[in-house]
Scaffold this motif. Structure first.
Motif, PDB file in Angstrom:
ATOM      1  N   SER A  90     -10.667   2.485  -6.553  1.00  0.00           N
ATOM      2  CA  SER A  90      -9.277   2.314  -6.114  1.00  0.00           C
ATOM      3  C   SER A  90      -9.292   1.469  -4.841  1.00  0.00           C
ATOM      4  N   THR A  91      -8.427   0.479  -4.769  1.00  0.00           N
ATOM      5  CA  THR A  91      -8.387  -0.359  -3.562  1.00  0.00           C
ATOM      6  C   THR A  91      -7.939   0.478  -2.361  1.00  0.00           C
ATOM      7  N   ASN A  92      -7.108   1.508  -2.597  1.00  0.00           N
ATOM      8  CA  ASN A  92      -6.694   2.382  -1.490  1.00  0.00           C
ATOM      9  C   ASN A  92      -7.905   3.123  -0.910  1.00  0.00           C
ATOM     10  N   GLY A 117      -7.492   3.867 -10.404  1.00  0.00           N
ATOM     11  CA  GLY A 117      -6.292   3.526  -9.635  1.00  0.00           C
ATOM     12  C   GLY A 117      -5.401   4.759  -9.513  1.00  0.00           C
ATOM     13  N   ARG A 120       1.650   7.603  -7.470  1.00  0.00           N
ATOM     14  CA  ARG A 120       2.285   8.696  -6.733  1.00  0.00           C
ATOM     15  C   ARG A 120       2.166   9.979  -7.541  1.00  0.00           C
ATOM     16  N   TRP A 125      -3.118   5.206 -12.241  1.00  0.00           N
ATOM     17  CA  TRP A 125      -2.436   3.901 -12.290  1.00  0.00           C
ATOM     18  C   TRP A 125      -3.272   2.960 -13.156  1.00  0.00           C
ATOM     19  N   MET A 135      -3.842  -4.055  -5.128  1.00  0.00           N
ATOM     20  CA  MET A 135      -4.247  -4.372  -3.752  1.00  0.00           C
ATOM     21  C   MET A 135      -3.793  -3.319  -2.740  1.00  0.00           C
ATOM     22  N   SER A 136      -4.467  -3.331  -1.592  1.00  0.00           N
ATOM     23  CA  SER A 136      -4.112  -2.421  -0.495  1.00  0.00           C
ATOM     24  C   SER A 136      -4.210  -3.180   0.813  1.00  0.00           C
ATOM     25  N   ASP A 178      10.031   2.147  -6.349  1.00  0.00           N
ATOM     26  CA  ASP A 178       9.583   1.576  -7.637  1.00  0.00           C
ATOM     27  C   ASP A 178      10.335   0.282  -7.861  1.00  0.00           C
ATOM     28  N   LYS A 185       9.539  -0.271 -15.396  1.00  0.00           N
ATOM     29  CA  LYS A 185       8.780  -0.400 -14.143  1.00  0.00           C
ATOM     30  C   LYS A 185       7.799  -1.567 -14.204  1.00  0.00           C
ATOM     31  N   GLY A 188       4.451  -0.527  -8.550  1.00  0.00           N
ATOM     32  CA  GLY A 188       4.517   0.739  -7.829  1.00  0.00           C
ATOM     33  C   GLY A 188       3.840   0.614  -6.477  1.00  0.00           C
ATOM     34  N   ILE A 189       4.265   1.443  -5.552  1.00  0.00           N
ATOM     35  CA  ILE A 189       3.747   1.396  -4.184  1.00  0.00           C
ATOM     36  C   ILE A 189       3.271   2.792  -3.797  1.00  0.00           C
ATOM     37  N   LEU A 190       2.078   2.871  -3.246  1.00  0.00           N
ATOM     38  CA  LEU A 190       1.533   4.152  -2.793  1.00  0.00           C
ATOM     39  C   LEU A 190       1.073   4.002  -1.356  1.00  0.00           C
ATOM     40  N   GLY A 206      -0.714   0.584  -0.607  1.00  0.00           N
ATOM     41  CA  GLY A 206      -1.277   0.248  -1.919  1.00  0.00           C
ATOM     42  C   GLY A 206      -0.172  -0.255  -2.829  1.00  0.00           C
ATOM     43  N   GLY A 208       0.648  -2.046  -6.692  1.00  0.00           N
ATOM     44  CA  GLY A 208       0.194  -2.476  -8.019  1.00  0.00           C
ATOM     45  C   GLY A 208       1.319  -3.241  -8.695  1.00  0.00           C
TER      46      GLY A 208
HETATM   47  C1  BTN Z   1       3.206   4.559  -8.231  1.00  0.00           C
HETATM   48  O1  BTN Z   1       2.907   5.652  -8.731  1.00  0.00           O
HETATM   49  O2  BTN Z   1       4.235   3.977  -8.580  1.00  0.00           O
HETATM   50  C2  BTN Z   1       2.332   3.915  -7.199  1.00  0.00           C
HETATM   51  C3  BTN Z   1       1.258   3.061  -7.808  1.00  0.00           C
HETATM   52  C4  BTN Z   1       0.367   2.383  -6.802  1.00  0.00           C
HETATM   53  C5  BTN Z   1      -0.772   1.638  -7.458  1.00  0.00           C
HETATM   54  C6  BTN Z   1      -1.550   0.797  -6.495  1.00  0.00           C
HETATM   55  S1  BTN Z   1      -2.650  -0.311  -7.311  1.00  0.00           S
HETATM   56  C7  BTN Z   1      -3.443  -0.680  -5.827  1.00  0.00           C
HETATM   57  C8  BTN Z   1      -3.514   0.589  -5.007  1.00  0.00           C
HETATM   58  N1  BTN Z   1      -4.725   1.319  -5.297  1.00  0.00           N
HETATM   59  C9  BTN Z   1      -4.476   2.475  -5.904  1.00  0.00           C
HETATM   60  O3  BTN Z   1      -5.338   3.290  -6.288  1.00  0.00           O
HETATM   61  N2  BTN Z   1      -3.145   2.643  -6.053  1.00  0.00           N
HETATM   62  C10 BTN Z   1      -2.407   1.543  -5.489  1.00  0.00           C
END
Ligand code: BTN
Length: 324
Positions: A90-92, A117, A120, A125, A135-136, A178, A185, A188-190, A206, A208
Motif C-alpha cells: 500500500s502506498t499509504n 491497497g 475507508r 482497494w 498514490m500517497s 468520494d 465511484k 477514493g481518498i484515505l 492516500g 486512488g
Molecule cells: C476509499 O475507500 O474510498 C478510499 C480509497 C483510497 C485508496 C488509495 S490508493 C493509494 C492509497 N494507498 C492505499 O492503500 N489506499 C489509498
C-alpha cells in the motif's frame, strides 16, 4: 517467473517462442506457462498466440514516466520527491515508513500496482497494474488536530478540479470525499494522520483514481458501483497529465487553506458537491439515519434536516442517496 518470461519475449521481439521452448527454459509445464501468460495478459501485456508457432509479445502495460513528470511539474514542493514502485502493498503504508525515515512534506509515493491497497472503513482497494493512479502524499500541516477533516475535503476539491480539467468529465464530490461520475465511484481518498497531544504531526493523503480500467478489470461486486475515467470518456486518459494537474491543484488549495482558512475550500467543495440539496441516508451505530442534506459546517460535518425539521450534523460515515 513472470519477469523471466517477459525477458525471453523482450529478447525475441519479432519471433514466436513456442510453449515447449518456454517450458524447457523455465523448467515448468506448458500449462504453467499458459497460466502465467494469462496472468500477464490481465496486467496489460498483450500476446499473439498462433498454434504450432507459440507466443509473441506485442504490447506491454504503460508505465508512468517519472523523469518526464519531474521535469514538467509546476509545483514548488508537492511531488518534487517521488518514490516510485512497480508494486507495493500500500502506498499509504510505504509513506508512513518514509515519514519515520525523515521524508519531507510534499514527498509522493506512487505505485503501478498495490497488492494490499486500503480503502475507508477497513475495506480493500482494488489497484490493478498500470491502470490507475495509486498514490500517497506526505503532508505536515500547520493546523490544530481538530481541523484534520478540513484536509479530507480539501483533497477532494483538488482532485475533482484536476479530473475536470484533465478529462472534461463532470466529476462531483459525494460527502465527505468520494468522487463520482453519473453516480458511480471513480476515486477514493484515505487520509491517515499521526498526532502528538493536540498537535498534528503528519498526514498521509492516500488517493486512488480509476484511470484506464476497462469494465472487465473490476471484480464483479464493483462493476455496478465503480467506473473509470477511460470508461466514462470513451478514450484512454494520460495518467501523467492528470497527476501533474492534481499535484498543482493540491498545492494551490493547500497554500490557500493555510493563508485564508477553510472558507474558500468550503465554498469550492459546496460548488462541486453532488450530495447537497438532496435526500441522504446513512447507517450509524444507532440505526439508519436519514434526511435532507443542506450544507456543511465549518468543521466539514454534513448538515442534515430531519423529517421533523430539526437540523442535525453527521461527522463521519458513508452516505447513500434517496429516502430510506
Ligand atoms: C476509499 O475507500 O474510498 C478510499 C480509497 C483510497 C485508496 C488509495 S490508493 C493509494 C492509497 N494507498 C492505499 O492503500 N489506499 C489509498
Amino acid at each position: 517467473m513472470d519477469e523471466q518470461l517477459i525477458r525471453i519475449f523482450e529478447e525475441n521481439p519479432d519471433s514466436f517462442v513456442s510453449g515447449e521452448q518456454l517450458s524447457t527454459t523455465l523448467g515448468c509445464s506448458r500449462t504453467a506457462i499458459w497460466k502465467h501468460i494469462e496472468r500477464l495478459r490481465q496486467e496489460g501485456y498483450v500476446f499473439e498466440a498462433v498454434s504450432r508457432k507459440g507466443y509473441r509479445m506485442i504490447g506491454k502495460p504503460e508505465k508512468l514516466d517519472i523523469p518526464a513528470i519531474m521535469a514538467e511539474l509546476e509545483t514548488e514542493t508537492f511531488g518534487r520527491t517521488i518514490h516510485y514502485f512497480d508494486e507495493v502493498d500500500s502506498t499509504n503504508t510505504m509513506a508512513h515508513t518514509l515519514v519515520k525515515q525523515g521524508a519531507v512534506e510534499g514527498t509522493l509515493v506512487i505505485a503501478e500496482k498495490q497488492t494490499a491497497g486500503r480503502g475507508r472503513m477497513g475495506r480493500a482497494w482494488h489497484s490493478p497494474k498500470g491502470k490507475g493512479l495509486w498514490m500517497s502524499l506526505i503532508l505536515k500541516p500547520r493546523i490544530p488536530l481538530q481541523f484534520t477533516p478540513h484536509l479530507t475535503l480539501l483533497v477532494a476539491v483538488a482532485l475533482c478540479r484536476s479530473i475536470r480539467q484533465a478529462t472534461q468529465l463532470s466529476a462531483g464530490i459525494k460527502w465527505p470525499n468520494d468522487l463520482l461520475i453519473d453516480g458511480k465511484k471513480i476515486s477514493g481518498i484515505l487520509l491517515e494522520s499521526s498526532a502528538d497531544d493536540e498537535n498534528l504531526q503528519h498526514v498521509i493523503a492516500g488517493v486512488g483514481i480509476g484511470v484506464n480500467l476497462r469494465p472487465e478489470d473490476y471484480p464483479e461486486e464493483l462493476q455496478s458501483v465503480a467506473t473509470s475515467l477511460a470508461i466514462e470518456a470513451g478514450r484512454e486518459i494520460d495518467r501523467k497529465e492528470l497527476l501533474k494537474q492534481f499535484m498543482l491543484e493540491l498545492e494551490t488549495m493547500y497554500k490557500l487553506y493555510h493563508e485564508q482558512g477553510f472558507a474558500p475550500v468550503k465554498a469550492l467543495w459546496e460548488a462541486l458537491s453532488v450530495s447537497l440539496h438532496t435526500q441522504v441516508r446513512t447507517q450509524s451505530p444507532q440505526g439508519l439515519k436519514s434526511g435532507f442534506a443542506v450544507g456543511i459546517d465549518d468543521s466539514g460535518a454534513l448538515i442534515v434536516r430531519q423529517e421533523d425539521g430539526t437540523l442535525t450534523k453527521w461527522y463521519s460515515g458513508t452516505i447513500e442517496f434517496g429516502a430510506p
